[in-house]
Write an enzyme that holds these catalytic residues in place. Sequence first.
Site, PDB file in Angstrom:
ATOM      1  CB  CYS A 454      -0.903   0.122   1.285  1.00 25.02           C
ATOM      2  SG  CYS A 454      -0.195  -0.125   2.801  1.00 25.02           S
ATOM      3  CG  HIS A 845      -3.921   0.397   4.810  1.00 20.28           C
ATOM      4  ND1 HIS A 845      -3.404  -0.305   3.547  1.00 20.28           N
ATOM      5  CD2 HIS A 845      -5.169   1.041   4.219  1.00 20.28           C
ATOM      6  CE1 HIS A 845      -4.224  -0.177   2.694  1.00 20.28           C
ATOM      7  NE2 HIS A 845      -5.229   0.437   3.001  1.00 20.28           N
TER       8      HIS A 845
END
Length: 1038
Positions: A454, A845
Amino acid sequence: MDKILEGLISSDHTVPVKRAIVKKVVEAAEKEVAEEECQALFTLTTRLILLGDDAFQKQVGYQVLEAYARYHRSDFECFFSKDFVVSLLQQGFDQLDRKDPAAIDYIHCCLRLLISCPSVLEIFSVIQVEVLRMVCERPDPALCARLSTMLSDFVQCIPRDKSGILFCQQLVRTISYFHCFASQEQELREYVGQVTKVSALLQNIWKADPATLLPSLQEVFAIISSTDPSFDPSIALASLVQHIPVQMITVLIKSLTTDQNVKDASMTKALCRMIDWLSWPLAQHVDTWVIALLKGLAAVQKFTILIDVTLLKIEMVFTRLWYPIVRQGALAVLSHMLLSFQHSPEAFHLIIPHVVHLVQSLRTDGLPTSKAFLLQFTELIHCMMYQYSGFPDLYDPILEAIKELPKPGEEKIKLMLNQSAWTSQSNSFASGPLRHAGKSETGRTGLVNLGNTCYMNSIIQTLFMATDFRRHVLSLHLNGSDTLMKKLQMLFAFLAHTQRAAYAPRNFLEASRPPWFNMGAQQDCSEYLRFLLDRLHEEEKTLQVLESAKPKVTSPADTCSKETTAQTPSETGEESFLPPVESKQDDDRRTLIERTFGGRLITGIRCMHCNSISEKEEPFTDLSLAFCPSAASQDGLQSAGPSEEPKVLSQGSVNGGSEMPEPGSGKAPTSHVHFVPVTNEPPLTVPDLVNYFLAPEILDEENAYFCEKCSSLRRAEKTMKVVSAPEYLILTLLRFSYDAKCHIRRKILDNVTIPPLMRLPVHDPSMLSQCSSCTSSPLQVDSPESSENLAKKLKPSQRDEEEDENERIDGAEQINGGGDTPVQSVPYVLSSVVMHSGISSESGHYYSYGRNINGTDGTQHPANFFTLKESVKNGQAKCSLSACSAFSVPPEQGETHAISGQEARDWLLFNDSRVTFTSFQSVQNITNRFPKDTAYVLMYRKQELPGQNINRGLTANGMRLSAEPPLQKELLDAIIKDNKLYLQEQELNARTQALQAPSSSCSFRPNGSDDNNPPGSCGPSGGGGGGGGFNTISRLVF
């Protein structure tokens, strides 16, 4: 009487005499006539009707027959018996063939004469059997039309129940054998009229008995799907389409597209023949059914059929546009075929040679409908040229032909393309596993998380949303090279043009991953961004050195680099990193990274004892912004003492999904994260952090400055000034602090207000003092440690501020040469924000927000939404602490409503594979709603104001391209190949899932709203973390 009539007909008397005598015979019918004489007259008139030499004899036969049948009905019943009817239909009459239409006309006339007689019921039952036999013998259009007329008048003759279904099916098959070889218009009109009568009979039967409809349509499909090469069904079947209820489209298309017994070859034949029906005049709704079947096949992912049929039939459909009677339906089908065939320009290029001739014809044919039709047609052509730009040799003649006609806007074109794509068709026919995830309504492409990637996905999407950078990358002529820039260009091309909902950037990950990044581990996106920009910069510098070392015979570089077509710029195969438009300036050797993200800082240090000044100019690609000790957490940027705690405390685990807030708690802190209020001060803003970065720093005590003039350590003041503003300003918020008590890094969860517009003070370097220590170093992308040291300056104590306030102001005047330094207040508009979701600096994330750019120039000018308040007249100001600070530009009070009305789709949220619309309000409020989601990397785009040319003419230098560049042939070929592969994959998956559907279980989890659940949710169930719990990660993400 029969002898008199027979002699009269064969006599040589004139027609008027004959008509007068016939009139006397007809009037005699009212008198009593013997049975034998009646039978003789019925026989004679029947012979005249069926075997008469001319129309006069047939007319006389009908007149006399009708007169005597009306007044002598019982005698006529005996004559016109069921046996006579069967004999007439099976054997004919004397020399008359049984298939002669005259026999049907004769029976039709006799039925009208006997309609009130009981015996007619027996005749009806006989005719029901005979007409079924007749249609099975495939009568010609003329006989079938006469039969249909009779059956329409006497519905009692139509077969019933199972025989009725069989009759309809056989009548449909009979129509499929109709063929017309006439060339005269009158003959063609007669043929169309005959077919229309037969189709009208079927319509009446379907209305009276709906049970016959579906078997009839099944027969139609069986006929048109036949793969028998010796049988070519007539397009007269198109006459039936207008009689099929439109509301049955969904049911029928579902039945066809989901039937596993229908082979691809049969479906292809059926679709091709339905497209042929567009040639049938007067047929309504053919285009509706064709488009419905095309969409149905796309929904169940039978893309092979769609590709084959489109390439096979696109030219035929185009030729129908020449005929006014069928052109409107043909244009509807042509539009859908072209707009949906988005993986390749092949279909569009098949019709290009004929476009100009059609446009010229429509301009001159004089029909009242041609003008409106021409506007629709040119709108379609503009859409296709937009979709497949880069072929000027093909498109120039078309553009010249339609230059005076209106052109649709870019938003309308994108909407048409997005709605028509095969992958955009929702599959309402399938459920569970048969449903496929196409592109979202945004039309944007996501990036597949390849295992905790990510960090890369968010950076790539951020760079892609930097419009000028993307356009320049796509316009570079790299000609088959294997450089990192080539891989980035390929990745950008796929993000812009692939039909996949999400693209897997495996090749780019392998090429761009720093050597110290372990595969599958979570990494810092800012560190990755610096490494990536550094690699691209150094790669281009190396190529420039190699190119400059070659002997220069000619200098076509500028000319070649101006090429913006899909062709290669030169025949040498050499790669060029030069921009498409480049003027000869002093800085024209700067790399693309320098031109886009590069700025320059001057660091000045003033000895507070002797006031000597040392300055050094250095480049930067991003500014790392530390949090002010007074506004950030209590422990500040360094440990202030073991007893002090940060403002945000983490009391819960960071493993798995424990960071997810409970449902309904979007505006409240979770049980694992709570805030300890410190002050009632307003939250920090990005300009606050920029101002802190640019604020003077006092060097004292153990950090004292060694003054060469004093030859000793002295108390000094360090200042930083931006002297060259980058086109894109990258700001990294250093969201960590060191906890000396626990010996760990903590994430700073402070909310930072992100202004949509801000101004950056940029000083004129020519007005700054120069000294011997000033140096100009090449662009270097700083390591995380050097960036941290550059930004983490200690704010002076209260005592220092009070003692040295006047000295600092005096020193500023010294640095400025004793006078005023011109400062430009450069406006920037927010372009992208990379967010980090997580409490710990060890894991989390990443996802990103990007401004949804509209318009051909790739900008959303802030003047459309905000009023840029000029705080500095003519962009100049005197150097003061307030004038040299960054500040945000608030919207006018009266414009907030205008903003809220458009902001729903102004921004995009990129979360790995998922792309959704969002608003700037969501961007600003994300940390308030989800405390662990904080802004980390911000990108601002410089706004050029009228009359200003900031940063030494970059805009004039071609930095900003006015439109998306056309795809080069190598990129286009790669995308076409992958799009075909994707369609094949989708089709294969659909077939596999369809076979497994009866035995498989399916669960559906809705995506949910971005405003109710944190976009950065990650962990085993969230899917956003790329696999692996946080407890398995040892590397810092900050």
